[in-house]
Design a protein around this motif. Structure first.
Motif, short mmCIF file in Angstrom:
data_model
loop_
_atom_site.label_atom_id
_atom_site.label_comp_id
_atom_site.label_asym_id
_atom_site.label_seq_id
_atom_site.Cartn_x
_atom_site.Cartn_y
_atom_site.Cartn_z
N ILE A 46 0.87 -1.18 0.00
CA ILE A 46 0.00 0.00 0.00
C ILE A 46 0.90 1.23 0.00
N ASN A 47 0.58 2.22 -0.83
CA ASN A 47 1.41 3.42 -0.86
C ASN A 47 1.17 4.29 0.37
N TRP A 48 2.03 5.27 0.57
CA TRP A 48 2.01 6.06 1.80
C TRP A 48 0.73 6.88 1.94
N LEU A 49 0.15 7.35 0.84
CA LEU A 49 -1.07 8.14 0.91
C LEU A 49 -2.25 7.27 1.35
N GLN A 50 -2.33 6.07 0.84
CA GLN A 50 -3.38 5.15 1.26
C GLN A 50 -3.22 4.76 2.73
N ARG A 51 -1.96 4.58 3.17
CA ARG A 51 -1.72 4.27 4.59
C ARG A 51 -2.21 5.38 5.50
N LYS A 52 -1.91 6.63 5.12
CA LYS A 52 -2.36 7.78 5.92
C LYS A 52 -3.88 7.85 5.97
N ALA A 53 -4.54 7.62 4.83
CA ALA A 53 -6.01 7.67 4.78
C ALA A 53 -6.62 6.56 5.63
N ILE A 54 -6.05 5.35 5.56
CA ILE A 54 -6.57 4.23 6.34
C ILE A 54 -6.39 4.49 7.83
N LYS A 55 -5.26 5.08 8.20
CA LYS A 55 -5.03 5.40 9.62
C LYS A 55 -5.98 6.49 10.10
N TRP A 56 -6.16 7.52 9.28
CA TRP A 56 -7.02 8.64 9.67
C TRP A 56 -8.49 8.23 9.71
N LEU A 57 -8.95 7.48 8.72
CA LEU A 57 -10.37 7.11 8.65
C LEU A 57 -10.75 5.97 9.57
N PHE A 58 -9.91 4.94 9.66
CA PHE A 58 -10.28 3.73 10.39
C PHE A 58 -9.45 3.44 11.63
N GLY A 59 -8.34 4.16 11.80
CA GLY A 59 -7.50 3.94 12.96
C GLY A 59 -6.63 2.69 12.85
N LEU A 60 -6.38 2.22 11.62
CA LEU A 60 -5.57 1.02 11.42
C LEU A 60 -4.12 1.42 11.14
N VAL A 61 -3.19 0.76 11.81
CA VAL A 61 -1.77 1.06 11.66
C VAL A 61 -1.15 0.01 10.74
N TYR A 62 -0.40 0.44 9.73
CA TYR A 62 0.24 -0.44 8.75
C TYR A 62 1.60 -0.85 9.30
N LYS A 63 1.83 -2.16 9.43
CA LYS A 63 3.11 -2.68 9.91
C LYS A 63 3.60 -3.75 8.97
N LYS A 64 4.82 -3.56 8.45
CA LYS A 64 5.42 -4.56 7.56
C LYS A 64 5.78 -5.80 8.35
N SER A 65 5.67 -6.95 7.70
CA SER A 65 5.99 -8.20 8.39
C SER A 65 7.44 -8.58 8.23
#
Length: 51
Positions: A32-51
């Motif tokens: 997921i690109n950085w803009l989508q990550r920011k939107a997902i965090k702002w809208l849903f409160g989900l944090v993106y973590k690489k495995s």
């Protein structure tokens, strides 16, 4: 006799989306690109973590 079986490859997740309040973990199979990550965090409160 022909072999009519199917082979299914199970993909490994490239990252996970974590929700701290509910402790939910959602696997992500494509980057997921950085803009989508920011939107997902702002809208849903989900944090993106690489495995």
């Amino acid at each position: 006799m022909e072999d009519k079986s199917l082979k299914i490859e199970i993909q490994k997740p490239v990252a996970y989306l974590h929700h701290e309040a509910t402790k939910s973990v959602i696997p992500v199979y494509k980057p997921i690109n950085w803009l989508q990550r920011k939107a997902i965090k702002w809208l849903f409160g989900l944090v993106y973590k690489k495995s």
